[in-house]
Design an enzyme around this catalytic site. Structure first.
Site, PDB file in Angstrom:
ATOM      1  N   ARG A 350       0.857  -1.188   0.000  1.00 10.61           N
ATOM      2  CA  ARG A 350       0.000   0.000   0.000  1.00 10.61           C
ATOM      3  C   ARG A 350       0.890   1.233   0.000  1.00 10.61           C
ATOM      4  O   ARG A 350       1.507   1.558   1.008  1.00 10.61           O
ATOM      5  CB  ARG A 350      -0.910  -0.007   1.219  1.00 10.61           C
ATOM      6  CG  ARG A 350      -1.876   1.143   1.193  1.00 10.61           C
ATOM      7  CD  ARG A 350      -3.105   0.894   2.007  1.00 10.61           C
ATOM      8  NE  ARG A 350      -2.866   1.121   3.409  1.00 10.61           N
ATOM      9  CZ  ARG A 350      -3.826   1.311   4.295  1.00 10.61           C
ATOM     10  NH1 ARG A 350      -5.083   1.252   3.925  1.00 10.61           N
ATOM     11  NH2 ARG A 350      -3.545   1.499   5.559  1.00 10.61           N
ATOM     12  N   ARG A 356      -8.772   7.691   6.945  1.00  8.79           N
ATOM     13  CA  ARG A 356      -9.278   7.639   8.322  1.00  8.79           C
ATOM     14  C   ARG A 356      -8.207   7.145   9.278  1.00  8.79           C
ATOM     15  O   ARG A 356      -8.071   7.648  10.397  1.00  8.79           O
ATOM     16  CB  ARG A 356     -10.531   6.773   8.400  1.00  8.79           C
ATOM     17  CG  ARG A 356     -10.310   5.291   8.492  1.00  8.79           C
ATOM     18  CD  ARG A 356     -11.589   4.576   8.905  1.00  8.79           C
ATOM     19  NE  ARG A 356     -12.525   4.491   7.813  1.00  8.79           N
ATOM     20  CZ  ARG A 356     -12.589   3.474   6.947  1.00  8.79           C
ATOM     21  NH1 ARG A 356     -11.758   2.457   7.037  1.00  8.79           N
ATOM     22  NH2 ARG A 356     -13.483   3.457   5.991  1.00  8.79           N
ATOM     23  N   ASP A 357      -7.442   6.152   8.828  1.00  8.78           N
ATOM     24  CA  ASP A 357      -6.414   5.602   9.720  1.00  8.78           C
ATOM     25  C   ASP A 357      -5.442   6.691  10.130  1.00  8.78           C
ATOM     26  O   ASP A 357      -5.093   6.831  11.301  1.00  8.78           O
ATOM     27  CB  ASP A 357      -5.633   4.491   9.006  1.00  8.78           C
ATOM     28  CG  ASP A 357      -6.464   3.223   8.856  1.00  8.78           C
ATOM     29  OD1 ASP A 357      -7.499   3.116   9.524  1.00  8.78           O
ATOM     30  OD2 ASP A 357      -6.069   2.344   8.068  1.00  8.78           O
ATOM     31  N   TRP A 487     -16.578   3.554   9.114  1.00 10.69           N
ATOM     32  CA  TRP A 487     -15.337   3.063   9.727  1.00 10.69           C
ATOM     33  C   TRP A 487     -15.123   1.586   9.402  1.00 10.69           C
ATOM     34  O   TRP A 487     -14.000   1.111   9.223  1.00 10.69           O
ATOM     35  CB  TRP A 487     -15.391   3.262  11.257  1.00 10.69           C
ATOM     36  CG  TRP A 487     -14.355   2.455  11.941  1.00 10.69           C
ATOM     37  CD1 TRP A 487     -13.050   2.817  12.137  1.00 10.69           C
ATOM     38  CD2 TRP A 487     -14.482   1.128  12.456  1.00 10.69           C
ATOM     39  NE1 TRP A 487     -12.366   1.803  12.756  1.00 10.69           N
ATOM     40  CE2 TRP A 487     -13.219   0.754  12.961  1.00 10.69           C
ATOM     41  CE3 TRP A 487     -15.546   0.225  12.547  1.00 10.69           C
ATOM     42  CZ2 TRP A 487     -12.991  -0.498  13.555  1.00 10.69           C
ATOM     43  CZ3 TRP A 487     -15.319  -1.014  13.133  1.00 10.69           C
ATOM     44  CH2 TRP A 487     -14.052  -1.355  13.620  1.00 10.69           C
ATOM     45  N   ASP A 489     -14.782  -1.324   7.256  1.00  8.35           N
ATOM     46  CA  ASP A 489     -14.452  -1.618   5.859  1.00  8.35           C
ATOM     47  C   ASP A 489     -15.404  -2.619   5.233  1.00  8.35           C
ATOM     48  O   ASP A 489     -15.473  -2.741   4.007  1.00  8.35           O
ATOM     49  CB  ASP A 489     -13.050  -2.256   5.779  1.00  8.35           C
ATOM     50  CG  ASP A 489     -11.957  -1.256   6.031  1.00  8.35           C
ATOM     51  OD1 ASP A 489     -12.092  -0.112   5.593  1.00  8.35           O
ATOM     52  OD2 ASP A 489     -10.958  -1.629   6.676  1.00  8.35           O
ATOM     53  N   GLU A 631     -14.133  -8.171  11.543  1.00  8.35           N
ATOM     54  CA  GLU A 631     -15.390  -7.421  11.626  1.00  8.35           C
ATOM     55  C   GLU A 631     -16.604  -8.329  11.803  1.00  8.35           C
ATOM     56  O   GLU A 631     -17.700  -7.851  12.058  1.00  8.35           O
ATOM     57  CB  GLU A 631     -15.579  -6.549  10.367  1.00  8.35           C
ATOM     58  CG  GLU A 631     -14.697  -5.305  10.312  1.00  8.35           C
ATOM     59  CD  GLU A 631     -13.378  -5.542   9.584  1.00  8.35           C
ATOM     60  OE1 GLU A 631     -12.920  -6.708   9.509  1.00  8.35           O
ATOM     61  OE2 GLU A 631     -12.791  -4.545   9.088  1.00  8.35           O
ATOM     62  N   GLN A 684      -4.651  -5.720  15.602  1.00  9.77           N
ATOM     63  CA  GLN A 684      -5.880  -5.197  14.995  1.00  9.77           C
ATOM     64  C   GLN A 684      -7.125  -5.825  15.616  1.00  9.77           C
ATOM     65  O   GLN A 684      -8.129  -5.171  15.816  1.00  9.77           O
ATOM     66  CB  GLN A 684      -5.852  -5.476  13.493  1.00  9.77           C
ATOM     67  CG  GLN A 684      -7.020  -4.892  12.740  1.00  9.77           C
ATOM     68  CD  GLN A 684      -7.193  -5.593  11.401  1.00  9.77           C
ATOM     69  OE1 GLN A 684      -7.518  -6.782  11.322  1.00  9.77           O
ATOM     70  NE2 GLN A 684      -6.927  -4.859  10.334  1.00  9.77           N
ATOM     71  N   THR A 703      -1.760  -0.645  13.554  1.00  7.63           N
ATOM     72  CA  THR A 703      -3.207  -0.700  13.686  1.00  7.63           C
ATOM     73  C   THR A 703      -3.722   0.552  14.381  1.00  7.63           C
ATOM     74  O   THR A 703      -3.042   1.100  15.260  1.00  7.63           O
ATOM     75  CB  THR A 703      -3.659  -1.948  14.488  1.00  7.63           C
ATOM     76  OG1 THR A 703      -4.967  -1.702  15.042  1.00  7.63           O
ATOM     77  CG2 THR A 703      -2.727  -2.264  15.638  1.00  7.63           C
ATOM     78  N   GLY A 704      -4.923   0.933  13.997  1.00  9.68           N
ATOM     79  CA  GLY A 704      -5.570   2.083  14.616  1.00  9.68           C
ATOM     80  C   GLY A 704      -5.841   1.881  16.089  1.00  9.68           C
ATOM     81  O   GLY A 704      -6.158   2.832  16.810  1.00  9.68           O
TER      82      GLY A 704
HETATM   83  C1  NOJ Z   1      -8.701  -1.776   9.364  1.00 12.83           C
HETATM   84  C2  NOJ Z   1      -8.589  -0.518   8.556  1.00 12.83           C
HETATM   85  O1  NOJ Z   1      -7.237  -0.128   8.443  1.00 12.83           O
HETATM   86  C3  NOJ Z   1      -9.411   0.571   9.185  1.00 12.83           C
HETATM   87  O2  NOJ Z   1      -9.394   1.691   8.353  1.00 12.83           O
HETATM   88  C4  NOJ Z   1     -10.825   0.143   9.414  1.00 12.83           C
HETATM   89  O3  NOJ Z   1     -11.498   1.187  10.045  1.00 12.83           O
HETATM   90  C5  NOJ Z   1     -10.877  -1.123  10.217  1.00 12.83           C
HETATM   91  N1  NOJ Z   1     -10.102  -2.124   9.548  1.00 12.83           N
HETATM   92  C6  NOJ Z   1     -12.301  -1.632  10.423  1.00 12.83           C
HETATM   93  O4  NOJ Z   1     -12.860  -2.126   9.270  1.00 12.83           O
END
Ligand code: NOJ
Length: 795
Positions: A350, A356-357, A487, A489, A631, A684, A703-704
């Site tokens: 990538r 968003r991240d 948020w 994905d 998810e 994550q 990871t966020g």
């Molecule tokens: C990982 C992604 O990097 C992030 O942008 C996203 O919000 C989460 N997965 C949840 O789907």
């Protein structure tokens, strides 16, 4: 079972048993010259891109090989071992090993057969080469003759996939040269040096502080027909001084040491992508190995420890302290700098920042280095399209004002991102707010920044356009459309489906904007009316008494209703109802209780339940994952931070801290086989109760989670809540704590904070004593702070 411990004073995690359940890793350098190194010296290095600038080979998802190997051979007996436990892997009852992962350096100390070795791996500050300092000490009372072999495996091509699969080409474009102190690998040699003097793709592997006794540039010569645990050159006691020509290149250099009893010696292997001239200069620089390395290490430590110095907490929970003071904080810097570039999960393909991240990553370092945060925030604002949306992927080569957007095929082709997400630009609001609150720099709102494609506007204008983007992409109920994703994905709600989570984000954005636009009465009126209307819709259409639903599908069907058999309870709408200040106190109690009851597990809160199995819909792409995973009902870790924050905002210290503990890496230190990945960094996600491996975590480091949990801890549990006017300190802590202390630097002033919890409360402090003067709890105006301040918060 544990494999190590936290050494908080040195800010290190020390691995005492190298047979860890996964390659526990550390980060060296920066994406300009990045290196990932594991407990057993596995990992890889790259220049600028993990996928397109790879200089060391690494086989993902296998045996943590190859690596930066140092082999030691007893010249009298022929016995050999490695300075990291693997690859040779001597029996652990005869081999002692300690791996110290520190802030951007790793030192592996081993003891075997009377020889202590220390190998320090690092990339000097601002440099684009790496150093492996090797020190040997003879612990016996007789002289020892030890041969040392440094080994690394070069890629044949910087594009790592080409190196792996396009063998008919890549095997025949490299050759190595030997230059007294280093091996140099040429790639497409005719190309270099370029007439304009620019550097090529040559890689070097050098030795300083000792004389090269033998070398080889041929992997097959070094290994023979064996693998890394038994290289033929080490068995034989020397390399054959051969060079690679059409084949697999490597860097292998031997030096010999004769050590009297108690004697020590030090040398350094050096590695990088440099021309022959640069390589020579670098190797020469390390001739005084010990001094040069000590100085560089001190610089590195001073920089990183300085970055972590703005907040230091001492609470009754040592794991909490170590995460907040060091490891979660360091991970926040790593995600901030590296984004999702390269790890042992991400290969570096990538070539950009996820919108968003990145905007969330910025929040994680706000309390530590707000000015660094601002630079990246400005960059991200410049990646907003003129109509307000964020570019889903911001290229590393981003050129504000001149970028293509998802409306154009060229952007889609280059990035693979066909359309906008509903949430991307809305993350700007809390991030800009946190920056202004931390620094008091309200003038930032007037700073002019270009948009990604065209136009220039102030920060305030950027934010207005972000609101405008949401308001021009509403669904049939008047809530933000879910678009390509919110948020989540895996939730594709399209132009007609709607997201409750994004609706709460928008609500929060409107509230923040009121503060930012206070002297624009007409606009404030618009914000007020819009917020009121949105909240009305949320309450009337989305509130079911004990929960908010997740949203609406494109066909209008409700997602996340308690009437559903699957996916009837979702975490994020509940936490964000509270964080956005949209939920009433009564609603907050109800929805957070339901979240706890329906979603909590011993390892954290599942993102929704029950997982999709049969009753999923077209846009519910999480069904691709096994139930209890990612998810699809997994314990997605980013939302843990929001749950901690939401509970803390309600003054629920017990539950906020419980959620912290359940999913915190450090909590798994003594149950490390369950978690598998490192106990010092967030992953994550964690597998949920529907998985046979509940508690196992995945996708380490990048990871966020790092930033959301940091914010949950700092703003939530510790209650450090800056505002543009000053700072509020409103901890939400376990009832049983007697109190704790914090040292915080706020706008250049030192705050020595004692939290007195002799009343054994969970939250909502009663009063504050500032420099001896008692006042009601609430915001302490910044202009009442002196250079040094004693603050007691009485719960
Ligand atoms: C990982 C992604 O990097 C992030 O942008 C996203 O919000 C989460 N997965 C949840 O789907």
């Amino acid at each position: 079972m544990n494999y190590g411990y936290f050494e908080e004073k040195a800010r290190e995690y020390v691995i005492t048993n190298p047979n860890t359940p996964a390659p526990w890793a550390n980060y060296l350098g920066s994406p300009d010259y990045g290196a990932i190194v594991t407990v057993n010296a596995g990992g890889y290095s790259f220049v600028k891109s993990g996928a397109a600038g790879r200089i060391l080979r690494y086989t993902f998802n296998q045996f943590d090989e190859p690596g930066r190997y140092i082999y030691l051979r007893d010249e009298e007996t022929g016995d050999f071992w490695s300075a990291s436990w693997k690859p040779v892997a001597k029996p652990l009852d005869t081999y002692k090993s300690e791996c110290h992962h520190g802030t951007s350096y790793t030192e592996i100390i081993s003891e075997y057969n009377g020889i202590r070795s220390r190998v320090l791996y690092y990339v000097p500050m601002g440099a684009t080469h790496e150093v492996w300092r090797v020190s040997l000490e003879n612990l016996t009372d007789r002289e020892r003759k030890i041969s040392v072999f440094g080994y690394c495996e070069f890629t044949t091509e910087s594009l790592y996939t080409q190196d792996l699969v396009n063998l008919q080409y890549t095997q025949f474009i490299t050759k190595t040269e030997f230059h007294d102190t280093f091996l140099l690998e040429q790639i497409n040699e005719f190309n270099y040096p370029r007439p304009d003097g620019t550097t090529g793709r040559e890689r070097f592997f050098g030795l300083a502080g000792a004389k090269v006794a033998s070398y080889t540039g041929r992997r097959e010569q070094f290994l023979g027909r064996s693998r890394f645990d038994k290289p033929q050159a080490v068995v034989d006691g020397k390399c054959d001084n051969s060079l690679n020509y059409n084949g697999n290149p490597c860097g292998a250099l031997q030096f010999c040491a004769a050590l009297k009893p108690g004697e020590k010696t030090t040398a350094a292997f050096l590695l990088g992508q440099k021309t022959v001239f640069e390589a020579k200069e670098i190797v020469d620089r390390y001739t005084q190995t010990a001094e040069t390395v000590d100085k560089e290490l001190q610089e590195l430590i001073a920089y990183w420890h300085g970055e972590l110095a703005n907040l230091k907490i001492t609470t009754p929970d040592k794991n909490f302290d170590t995460m907040v003071n060091t490891w979660n904080a360091f991970q926040c810097f790593i995600t901030f700098v590296w984004s999702r570039a390269a790890s042992l999960m991400y290969c570096g393909e990538r070539n950009g920042y996820g919108y968003r991240d990145t905007v969330q990553d910025i929040q994680g370092i706000m309390h530590l280095d707000p000015e660094l945060a601002r630079q990246q925030l400005t960059f991200m604002l410049s990646a907003q399209v003129h109509h307000g949306a964020g570019l889903p992927l911001v290229k590393f080569s981003h050129n504000a004002g001149h970028e293509d957007t998802p409306e154009q095929d060229s952007y889609v082709k280059a990035t693979g991102h066909p359309s906008y997400r509903a949430d991307d630009a809305l993350w700007l609001f809390p991030t800009v707010y946190k920056y202004i609150a931390e620094t008091g720099n309200t003038a930032y709102l007037d700073e002019e920044i270009p948009f990604a494609d065209k136009d220039v506007g102030t920060v305030r204008e950027h934010l207005k356009r972000a609101i405008n983007f949401s308001m021009t992409h509403l669904g049939p109920h008047g809530m933000p459309a879910g678009l390509h994703a919110d948020w989540n994905d895996c939730l594709q709600l399209g132009a007609k489906g709607e997201s409750t989570f994004v609706a709460f984000q928008l609500y929060y954005a409107l509230i923040i904007m009121k503060e930012f636009c206070a002297d624009e009465p007409e606009y404030v009126k618009y914000l007020d009316e819009t917020a009121e209307n949105l909240l009305k819709i949320l309450n009337e259409q989305c509130f079911e008494g004990d929960r908010f639903i997740r949203g609406f599908r494109e066909d209008g069907v409700v997602i996340g209703s308690k009437k559903d058999n699957e996916a009837n309870m979702w975490l994020n709408p509940q936490s964000w109802a509270v964080i956005s200040r949209g939920a009433t106190a009564e609603q907050a109690e109800a929805i957070l209780n339901t979240a706890c009851e329906k979603l909590n597990t011993p390892y954290g809160l599942e993102v929704m339940q029950p997982s999709y199995r049969y009753e999923y819909f077209e846009g519910a792409r999480m069904r691709l994952f096994n139930p209890g995973t990612k998810e699809n009902g997994g314990i997605f870790c980013q939302p843990q931070g929001w749950a901690i924050l939401a509970e803390a905002l309600c003054g629920h210290g017990n539950r906020a801290f419980q959620y912290f503990k359940e999913s915190s890496p450090a909590s798994f230190n003594d149950d490390a086989d369950r978690r598998v990945i490192e106990p010092y960094v967030h992953g994550q996600f964690i597998e949920g109760h529907e998985s046979p491996f509940a508690g196992r975590s995945h996708v380490h480091w990048l990871t966020g989670t790092a930033s959301t949990v940091m914010v949950g801890c700092v703003e939530g549990i510790l209650g450090l809540r800056p505002t543009p006017a000053g700072i509020e300190i409103s901890p939400a802590i376990p009832k049983e704590w007697d109190g704790f202390t914090m040292e915080k630097v706020f706008r250049g002033r030192k705050l020595h904070i004692i939290v007195d919890n002799s009343a054994h409360k969970e939250g909502k402090p009663a009063k504050v004593v500032l420099n001896g003067v008692e006042r009601a709890a609430g915001v302490i105006p910044a202009d009442e702070l002196k250079a040094e301040n004693d603050i007691t918060v009485i719960m």
